[in-house]
Design a protein around this motif. Structure first.
Motif, mmCIF file in Angstrom:
data_model
loop_
_atom_site.group_PDB
_atom_site.id
_atom_site.type_symbol
_atom_site.label_atom_id
_atom_site.label_comp_id
_atom_site.label_asym_id
_atom_site.label_seq_id
_atom_site.Cartn_x
_atom_site.Cartn_y
_atom_site.Cartn_z
ATOM 1 N N SER A 154 8.666 -9.767 10.324
ATOM 2 C CA SER A 154 7.495 -10.653 10.250
ATOM 3 C C SER A 154 7.871 -12.084 9.888
ATOM 4 O O SER A 154 7.021 -12.887 9.500
ATOM 5 C CB SER A 154 6.470 -10.107 9.267
ATOM 6 N N GLY A 155 9.168 -12.400 9.956
ATOM 7 C CA GLY A 155 9.624 -13.756 9.716
ATOM 8 C C GLY A 155 9.707 -14.169 8.267
ATOM 9 O O GLY A 155 9.756 -15.369 7.958
ATOM 10 N N GLN A 156 9.785 -13.228 7.355
ATOM 11 C CA GLN A 156 9.863 -13.531 5.921
ATOM 12 C C GLN A 156 11.292 -13.325 5.415
ATOM 13 O O GLN A 156 12.126 -12.702 6.081
ATOM 14 C CB GLN A 156 8.908 -12.619 5.145
ATOM 15 N N GLN A 157 11.531 -13.831 4.228
ATOM 16 C CA GLN A 157 12.832 -13.673 3.600
ATOM 17 C C GLN A 157 12.952 -12.301 2.945
ATOM 18 O O GLN A 157 11.967 -11.748 2.436
ATOM 19 C CB GLN A 157 13.044 -14.758 2.520
ATOM 20 N N GLU A 158 14.162 -11.757 2.959
ATOM 21 C CA GLU A 158 14.406 -10.502 2.261
ATOM 22 C C GLU A 158 14.315 -10.722 0.754
ATOM 23 O O GLU A 158 14.556 -11.827 0.259
ATOM 24 C CB GLU A 158 15.802 -9.947 2.603
ATOM 25 N N GLU A 159 14.016 -9.680 0.030
ATOM 26 C CA GLU A 159 13.954 -9.740 -1.440
ATOM 27 C C GLU A 159 14.923 -8.735 -2.042
ATOM 28 O O GLU A 159 15.337 -7.791 -1.407
ATOM 29 C CB GLU A 159 12.525 -9.433 -1.913
ATOM 30 N N ALA B 186 9.981 6.994 -6.815
ATOM 31 C CA ALA B 186 11.424 7.229 -6.796
ATOM 32 C C ALA B 186 12.057 6.749 -8.097
ATOM 33 O O ALA B 186 12.961 7.396 -8.650
ATOM 34 C CB ALA B 186 12.054 6.522 -5.595
ATOM 35 N N ASP B 187 11.551 5.628 -8.614
ATOM 36 C CA ASP B 187 12.063 5.083 -9.862
ATOM 37 C C ASP B 187 11.778 6.030 -11.030
ATOM 38 O O ASP B 187 12.653 6.297 -11.872
ATOM 39 C CB ASP B 187 11.439 3.718 -10.125
ATOM 40 N N GLU B 188 10.564 6.557 -11.073
ATOM 41 C CA GLU B 188 10.182 7.488 -12.140
ATOM 42 C C GLU B 188 10.991 8.778 -12.085
ATOM 43 O O GLU B 188 11.265 9.399 -13.117
ATOM 44 C CB GLU B 188 8.689 7.807 -12.033
ATOM 45 N N MET C 132 13.656 2.518 0.105
ATOM 46 C CA MET C 132 12.385 1.806 0.120
ATOM 47 C C MET C 132 12.604 0.291 0.111
ATOM 48 O O MET C 132 11.873 -0.457 0.765
ATOM 49 C CB MET C 132 11.515 2.234 -1.063
ATOM 50 N N ASN C 133 13.605 -0.172 -0.616
ATOM 51 C CA ASN C 133 13.944 -1.598 -0.590
ATOM 52 C C ASN C 133 14.367 -2.036 0.807
ATOM 53 O O ASN C 133 13.959 -3.097 1.307
ATOM 54 C CB ASN C 133 15.073 -1.898 -1.579
ATOM 55 N N THR D 12 0.805 -1.228 0.000
ATOM 56 C CA THR D 12 0.000 0.000 0.000
ATOM 57 C C THR D 12 0.832 1.270 0.000
ATOM 58 O O THR D 12 0.465 2.261 -0.654
ATOM 59 C CB THR D 12 -0.940 0.005 1.219
ATOM 60 N N TRP D 13 1.950 1.240 0.730
ATOM 61 C CA TRP D 13 2.716 2.483 0.872
ATOM 62 C C TRP D 13 4.139 2.414 0.287
ATOM 63 O O TRP D 13 4.567 3.328 -0.420
ATOM 64 C CB TRP D 13 2.811 2.867 2.347
ATOM 65 N N ILE D 14 4.854 1.356 0.589
ATOM 66 C CA ILE D 14 6.261 1.314 0.185
ATOM 67 C C ILE D 14 6.432 1.101 -1.317
ATOM 68 O O ILE D 14 7.248 1.783 -1.960
ATOM 69 C CB ILE D 14 7.017 0.239 0.986
#
Length: 208
Positions: free
Chosen positions: A203-208, A180-182, A192-193, A171-173
């Motif tokens: 939250s216990g997830q893997q980084e991307e 920022a890309d534009e 943002m990344n 929703t936000w990031i």
């Protein structure tokens, strides 16, 4: 208070402090509290056998104390009837937080570095927290008897719900990253990344 009620009371605080960065594993903290108090919370809320020593009031410990008889081991010999002065606290959380300050001393570097309950209980003995040569054995027995390592696992559980984290990212990031890309803002995209990955990790997830 039953032994189970004592454990539940102490575990709630021990797990929360561990999540906040306490160096003490909840299983070790609960076992130590059981060993030092026999499963009873006294009105002075000192569950870890923390003596007054030469310490000064620090905002957590306000300077109050109580005196009782205890026993110590000197040169392998147990001496009973030793007069001891213990720190007194407003609540058990203050007791544990004050103990965490103690463990910041270089003397306890190996306690902080310990990765397992057995390693940490041994380091408490090696670093001189207690004079009882059987301190490690007693703590390990309590941890095993009451299956306290489950609280170490609980302390590792993610504090942020994965669904909530992903909603924030979507929703936000993500829209902020696209803007920022534009705009050709590489620093903005990097930030943002990073922010999205912080939420994933929390939250216990893997980084991307």
């Amino acid at each position: 208070m039953t032994r189970e009620e004592f454990i539940t009371t102490v575990a709630t605080v021990a797990v929360q402090l561990r999540k906040e960065g306490s160096p003490i594993l909840p299983s070790v903290r609960i076992a130590q509290a059981l060993l030092e108090t026999g499963g009873k919370i006294h009105e002075w809320n000192n569950l870890v056998g923390y003596k007054v020593g030469s310490g000064q009031p620090n905002g957590i410990w306000k300077g109050r104390s109580v005196s009782t008889k205890t026993w110590e081991v000197y040169d392998g010999v147990r001496v009973d009837g030793v007069q001891a002065h213990w720190r007194a606290y407003d609540c058990i959380e203050d007791c544990f937080r004050d103990q965490d300050l103690l463990f910041q001393w270089s003397r306890y570097d190996r306690v902080r570095a310990a990765q397992t309950p057995r390693e940490q209980t041994e380091m408490l003995r090696v670093c001189g927290y207690a004079t009882d040569p059987a301190y490690t054995k007693k703590l390990n027995h309590i941890i095993s008897e009451y299956e306290l390592e489950k609280y170490d696992t609980e302390a590792k559980e993610p504090m942020l719900d994965a669904g909530v984290a992903n909603t924030i990212i979507k929703t936000w990031i993500s829209p902020a990253w696209k803007k920022a890309d534009e705009a050709g803002d590489e620093d903005g995209k990097t930030y943002m990344n990073w922010l999205a990955n912080q939420l994933r990790v929390a939250s216990g997830q893997q980084e991307e």
